[in-house]
Design an enzyme around this catalytic site. Structure first.
Site, PDB file in Angstrom:
ATOM      1  N   GLY A 283      10.882  -3.727  44.881  1.00 19.06           N
ATOM      2  CA  GLY A 283      11.573  -4.243  46.137  1.00 19.06           C
ATOM      3  C   GLY A 283      12.315  -4.787  44.564  1.00 19.06           C
ATOM      4  O   GLY A 283      12.637  -5.156  43.326  1.00 19.06           O
TER       5      GLY A 283
ATOM      6  N   CYS B 287      13.206   2.012  44.593  1.00 20.42           N
ATOM      7  CA  CYS B 287      11.812   3.200  43.662  1.00 20.42           C
ATOM      8  C   CYS B 287      11.150   3.365  44.250  1.00 20.42           C
ATOM      9  O   CYS B 287      10.181   3.015  45.526  1.00 20.42           O
ATOM     10  CB  CYS B 287      11.306   1.534  42.346  1.00 20.42           C
ATOM     11  SG  CYS B 287      12.849   0.628  42.262  1.00 20.42           S
TER      12      CYS B 287
ATOM     13  N   LYS C 120      29.673  12.110  54.234  1.00 20.83           N
ATOM     14  CA  LYS C 120      28.856  13.652  53.435  1.00 20.83           C
ATOM     15  C   LYS C 120      29.865  13.865  51.917  1.00 20.83           C
ATOM     16  O   LYS C 120      29.018  14.040  50.934  1.00 20.83           O
ATOM     17  CB  LYS C 120      28.410  14.481  54.480  1.00 20.83           C
ATOM     18  CG  LYS C 120      27.331  14.311  55.312  1.00 20.83           C
ATOM     19  CD  LYS C 120      26.034  13.828  54.905  1.00 20.83           C
ATOM     20  CE  LYS C 120      25.437  13.167  54.800  1.00 20.83           C
ATOM     21  NZ  LYS C 120      25.895  11.891  55.084  1.00 20.83           N
TER      22      LYS C 120
END
Length: 623
Positions: free
Chosen positions: A102, A2, A500
């Site tokens: 976290g 985040c 990708k």
């Protein structure tokens, strides 16, 4: 994974928080929120599901006000992407508000204890546990340590230390207490936090690029450190060492580097920056006099490096593909056995190693949780650890014994492009360096250096084909499966090209050594499944052509990446993208660029969000 931003000072707090969240959105975009405490000691909170623009729209209709505030953009771990699960979270009876990056691994027993004591939870997140632990610690401090009430700074430090001492896992926290709006508090364990130092103001963020244009100087917070910020003061305490004198560094990122600079997407901008970033990776690191590479940050004497008998390269994702390329070059030029390990596996495995083993951790962000844990495990076993990293001051850069910075500049697009080629460039120079320490001759070293110096200009030539590559993308963008095939040095390129495409277009794609196709994947070949072949000239060139014929015989469309003036490939492939000639060991640095552009154009044609692909975040800071 985040993103956190916080501000305390006289400026428009809401604007600073929203701009910070926009810059951090590559770290997570499931939901976002902001909170402030005003002079009346009231918490104002606004949250929204989805992108930061949705939050900004909600904020426009409210009267958020205050000189201290925090913001958060979320990549969901515990609980779905809903407004109750969005950050910030409040603790107790609106006693405080916080944001968190976290994972709290022991949140379930902590939550059970709090619920047994009558705490009612409003979300499914592990973060809300931290908020209520802080609220409880605040009550206890007021009740049992009345003498600290006259020293709010000491009391708040005690409150934070009491709460985080109960946590197991990782956290980067930014906290505001309702009764003490003159303080903004941050705490770190395993998740990055950086402090921006201004004139009568301070900032806190998950990475330094967020602060570009706002603060000229920064302080990187280390694990087990808590920072207390006011408008004028910055105080850092370590859990065991007590007060710590901060190391203030200059922020060498400008606001232009974190903008799209006129390109439609960050990813496209970063693809086109590669001539510069490849040159930056080489700058000052090639010695004509000694025909070798020069690294100032390895922190190991040449005698120590000559004694290396085995190298472990550990990484995740795109960085793992770069490591695989590095394995080929180091073994070819230095004749040192190299093993490439997924960091997520190495951290839990127990490979037999001896005192002559050197470990390289490869990471763009320097915060990848699995890579950091693998590095720590190898350090614990007594091995020398070095890092290939793009972010100065990052956790891995700080914890490794030495290393090499990529100097690629901020990479905002979630799908890595310029960092990958910079990693390959540095690994090639490491191969040269170790080779010249052992058996690689002077003339061979000179030839390698001469070829390396051509790469920036040759990269520009590849980029000139973007319109041609877009035409190929138009032809194949509706396909649902792709195969990427290469051999030897270009096998890692095939893996990276497939990744990708998967990352940004959501098309199923697989990379294989071209010869392995006969051992299973050829069953996937049909008229609707394009095969992308990497066929530059080299000692396996004819072998790859034979593999192309096998696909052609079964009606599969073929896109070939080949060196210029290769008429044989034109006779077999349906579509051809050529790259300039260079030594085959360095060819993958050029060959991957058409694959980046192909993935980009296909994703745009399919209407995908190129810079923020679903379910992904840029820096994987959780296990």
């Amino acid at each position: 994974m985040c993103g956190i931003v916080g501000y305390i000072g006289p400026r428009d707090t809401v604007s600073i928080l929203l701009e910070g969240l926009r810059r951090l959105e590559y770290r997570g975009y499931d939901s976002s929120g902001v909170a402030m405490v005003n002079d009346s000691r009231q918490i104002s909170l606004q949250r929204s599901v989805g992108r930061v623009d949705a939050l900004a729209h909600k904020v426009e209709s409210t009267n958020l006000d205050g000189t201290v505030g925090i913001g958060h953009t979320r990549w969901a771990t515990h609980g779905a992407a809903t407004e109750p699960n969005a950050h910030p979270h409040v603790g107790g009876n609106q006693a405080l508000v916080l944001v968190h990056n976290g994972v709290v691994e022991n949140y379930l027993p902590l939550r059970q204890t709090l619920e047994n004591d009558g705490v009612r939870f409003q979300s499914e997140t592990d973060t809300e546990v931290v908020a209520h632990l802080l609220a409880r610690a605040l009550e206890e401090q007021k009740r049992e340590q009345a003498d600290l009430l006259e020293d709010p700074r000491a009391m708040l430090l005690a409150v934070v230390n009491s709460a985080i001492s109960q946590l197991r896992g990782t956290y980067g926290l930014a906290i505001i207490f309702r009764e003490y709006p003159e303080y903004l508090i941050g705490a770190r364990m395993g998740s990055p936090l950086v402090i921006g130092v201004g004139d009568g103001e301070h900032f806190i963020a998950s990475d330094a690029s967020t602060l570009a244009g706002y603060a000229d100087h920064i302080v990187y917070l280390a694990d087990h450190q808590t920072v207390i910020l006011t408008t004028d003061e910055l105080s850092i305490n370590h859990r065991e060492q007590g007060h710590v004198q901060p190391t203030v560094e200059r922020l060498d990122i400008d606001a232009q580097q974190v903008s799209t600079g006129g390109y439609e997407h960050f990813m496209l901008k970063e693809i086109f920056e590669q001539p510069t970033t490849i040159e930056n990776a080489m700058r000052g690191r090639l010695s004509d006099d000694d025909a070798t590479a020069v690294f100032g940050g390895l922190n190991l004497m040449p005698q120590q490096l000559r004694s290396v008998r085995r190298i472990i390269l550990t990484a995740c994702g795109t960085s793992w593909h770069a490591a695989l390329y590095g394995e080929y070059l180091i073994e070819q030029w230095a004749r040192i056995p190299v093993e490439v390990e997924y960091a997520s596996e190495l951290r839990y495995s127990n490979p037999p190693t001896d005192n002559h083993t050197l470990v390289f951790a490869i990471t763009q962000s320097g915060e990848t949780a699995d890579t950091l844990s693998a590095l720590r495990e190898m350090k614990r076993k007594g091995h020398s650890t070095l890092a290939l990293c793009n972010v100065v001051g990052s956790s891995i850069a700080q914890e490794a014994d030495g290393g090499v910075f990529l100097h690629a500049g901020p990479e905002i697009g979630v799908a890595s492009t310029k960092a990958y080629t910079s990693q390959c460039m540095v690994l090639a120079m490491l191969g040269l360096y170790f080779g010249r320490l052992s058996h690689l001759g002077f003339e061979a070293g000179q030839q390698i250096i001469e070829s390396m110096r051509k790469l920036p200009q040759l990269t520009k030539q590849v980029l000139e084909q973007t319109d041609h590559i877009k035409e190929i993308a138009i032809k194949y963008h509706e396909a649902n499966n792709f195969l990427y095939l290469g051999r030897h040095y270009n096998f890692p390129t095939a893996l990276e090209g497939a990744l990708k495409l998967k990352e940004i277009s959501y098309i199923h794609a697989e990379g294989y050594p071209a010869a392995e196709m006969k051992h299973g994947p050829i069953a996937l070949v049909d008229a609707k499944t394009p095969s992308v072949f990497l066929t530059p000239h080299g000692f396996v060139y004819e072998k790859v052509l034979a593999n192309m014929q096998e696909v052609k015989a079964r009606g599969g469309p073929i896109i070939a990446i080949c060196t210029e003036d290769d008429n044989d490939v034109y006779r077999i492939a349906d579509d051809v993208i050529h790259v300039p000639k260079i030594d085959e060991e360095l060819q993958p640095i050029l060959s991957v660029i058409p694959l980046q552009l192909l993935a980009y154009h296909i994703a745009v044609l399919r209407g995908c969000d190129v810079d923020k692909p679903r379910n992904l975040a840029k820096s994987v800071t959780v296990e």
